[in-house]
Design a protein around this motif. Structure first.
Motif, PDB file in Angstrom:
ATOM      1  N   GLU A  65       9.073  11.785 -11.370  1.00 12.42           N
ATOM      2  CA  GLU A  65      10.296  12.422 -11.858  1.00 12.42           C
ATOM      3  C   GLU A  65      10.310  13.907 -11.498  1.00 12.42           C
ATOM      4  O   GLU A  65      11.365  14.471 -11.171  1.00 12.42           O
ATOM      5  CB  GLU A  65      10.409  12.243 -13.375  1.00 12.42           C
ATOM      6  N   GLU A  68      11.309  14.145  -7.831  1.00 13.10           N
ATOM      7  CA  GLU A  68      12.750  13.968  -7.673  1.00 13.10           C
ATOM      8  C   GLU A  68      13.507  15.208  -8.137  1.00 13.10           C
ATOM      9  O   GLU A  68      14.491  15.618  -7.503  1.00 13.10           O
ATOM     10  CB  GLU A  68      13.205  12.740  -8.453  1.00 13.10           C
ATOM     11  N   ASP A  69      13.052  15.805  -9.231  1.00 15.35           N
ATOM     12  CA  ASP A  69      13.704  17.011  -9.752  1.00 15.35           C
ATOM     13  C   ASP A  69      13.560  18.168  -8.769  1.00 15.35           C
ATOM     14  O   ASP A  69      14.511  18.916  -8.516  1.00 15.35           O
ATOM     15  CB  ASP A  69      13.087  17.379 -11.101  1.00 15.35           C
ATOM     16  N   THR A  70      12.358  18.323  -8.202  1.00 11.84           N
ATOM     17  CA  THR A  70      12.130  19.392  -7.226  1.00 11.84           C
ATOM     18  C   THR A  70      13.003  19.209  -5.994  1.00 11.84           C
ATOM     19  O   THR A  70      13.600  20.170  -5.488  1.00 11.84           O
ATOM     20  CB  THR A  70      10.648  19.427  -6.801  1.00 11.84           C
ATOM     21  N   CYS A  71      13.099  17.986  -5.513  1.00 12.26           N
ATOM     22  CA  CYS A  71      13.916  17.700  -4.336  1.00 12.26           C
ATOM     23  C   CYS A  71      15.397  17.961  -4.614  1.00 12.26           C
ATOM     24  O   CYS A  71      16.123  18.484  -3.757  1.00 12.26           O
ATOM     25  CB  CYS A  71      13.714  16.252  -3.901  1.00 12.26           C
ATOM     26  N   GLU A  72      15.828  17.589  -5.796  1.00  8.47           N
ATOM     27  CA  GLU A  72      17.235  17.801  -6.153  1.00  8.47           C
ATOM     28  C   GLU A  72      17.558  19.284  -6.240  1.00  8.47           C
ATOM     29  O   GLU A  72      18.588  19.744  -5.733  1.00  8.47           O
ATOM     30  CB  GLU A  72      17.539  17.112  -7.487  1.00  8.47           C
ATOM     31  N   ARG A  73      16.683  20.047  -6.867  1.00 11.14           N
ATOM     32  CA  ARG A  73      16.926  21.485  -7.005  1.00 11.14           C
ATOM     33  C   ARG A  73      16.795  22.216  -5.682  1.00 11.14           C
ATOM     34  O   ARG A  73      17.478  23.231  -5.460  1.00 11.14           O
ATOM     35  CB  ARG A  73      15.951  22.085  -8.026  1.00 11.14           C
ATOM     36  N   ARG A  75      17.488  20.792  -2.842  1.00  5.75           N
ATOM     37  CA  ARG A  75      18.522  20.225  -1.984  1.00  5.75           C
ATOM     38  C   ARG A  75      17.944  19.735  -0.656  1.00  5.75           C
ATOM     39  O   ARG A  75      18.372  20.149   0.425  1.00  5.75           O
ATOM     40  CB  ARG A  75      19.634  21.243  -1.729  1.00  5.75           C
ATOM     41  N   THR A  78      17.036  12.746   1.348  1.00  4.96           N
ATOM     42  CA  THR A  78      16.396  11.616   0.672  1.00  4.96           C
ATOM     43  C   THR A  78      15.091  11.227   1.343  1.00  4.96           C
ATOM     44  O   THR A  78      14.109  10.911   0.677  1.00  4.96           O
ATOM     45  CB  THR A  78      17.339  10.403   0.647  1.00  4.96           C
ATOM     46  N   SER A  81      12.340  13.374   0.187  1.00  6.02           N
ATOM     47  CA  SER A  81      11.928  12.999  -1.163  1.00  6.02           C
ATOM     48  C   SER A  81      11.013  11.781  -1.139  1.00  6.02           C
ATOM     49  O   SER A  81      10.006  11.724  -1.855  1.00  6.02           O
ATOM     50  CB  SER A  81      13.162  12.718  -2.028  1.00  6.02           C
TER      51      SER A  81
END
Length: 233
Positions: A65, A68-73, A75, A78, A81
């Motif tokens: 998790e 995923e959070d690091t990748c989302e922030r 940007r 996929t 990630s």
């Protein structure tokens, strides 16, 4: 036929009442006793349930998790990630220390895996950027980075200044590809200097290229984008 008390003992009263208990389990109504299917399902599923809810499993999910959070922030794509999660899996599998992943270092481990994945996929992200989005100290990052690279025997490539050109142009809202291409040619024609951060080289090249075109250039804006968005490598 055995009494209800004898059959209700289940597996615990396997002694002489085993045959009668099995017979009663089929002949009596399902409202009185669980069916064999229900009994078997419970006995088989319990260990799996315990495994899924074990501290190690919960910690594993928490690390993923964080990735995923690091990748989302940050940007990132996929595929980056997915690669970062793969690095985590490999590290957990290769590490001989059972305490290699804890609740205290899992965020740092996630940031390290994302950074390595970015380097492999030529994604323009720096140490400062990925650390800042997750509030990880650079000193902690460097320590964990060395451990992961050594454990997995990785050869992480150094970032190229050209990787940052498109990202800087997007931040500056420069839609003319001529400026970016001119900056790329400047970088390729200039001998590399390892003492200068690639992001700084990219910013300087963009500024020089922009001053030779009709693009409105603001040196303070370029520096601001470099410092706040990317920082040093």
């Amino acid at each position: 036929q055995p009494s209800e008390s004898a059959t209700s003992g289940g597996v615990g009263g396997v002694g002489g009442a085993l045959g009668g208990a099995s017979y009663s389990m089929y002949t009596r109504s399902s409202s009185s006793f669980p069916s064999r299917k229900t009994f078997n399902d419970v006995s088989v599923m319990k260990p799996a349930h315990k495994e899924q809810s074990s501290p190690a499993a919960r910690l594993h999910r928490a690390v993923m998790e964080q990735v995923e959070d690091t990748c989302e922030r940050s940007r990132v794509a996929t595929r980056t990630s997915i690669r970062a999660q793969s690095i985590i899996e490999q590290y957990i599998g290769c590490s001989n220390n059972s305490r290699s992943v804890t609740k205290h270092n899992m965020t740092t481990l996630a940031v390290v895996s994302v950074y390595i994945a970015c380097r492999e996929h030529k994604c323009a992200r720096t140490v400062i950027e990925v650390c800042s989005v997750m509030n990880v100290k650079e000193s902690s990052f460097k320590k964990m980075y060395k451990i992961v690279v050594k454990t997995l025997d990785l050869r992480v490539r150094s970032p190229s200044p050209t990787e940052f050109l498109g990202r800087f142009s997007q931040f500056l809202k420069w839609n003319k590809h001529s400026v970016e291409e001119a900056a790329r040619q400047l970088i390729l024609s200039t001998p590399p200097d390892g003492s200068i951060a690639p992001a700084a080289v990219a910013a300087a090249a963009l500024y020089i290229a922009a001053t030779t075109t009709t693009t409105t250039t603001n040196s303070k804006l370029v520096n601001s984008i470099t410092d706040r968005r990317v920082g040093k490598v």
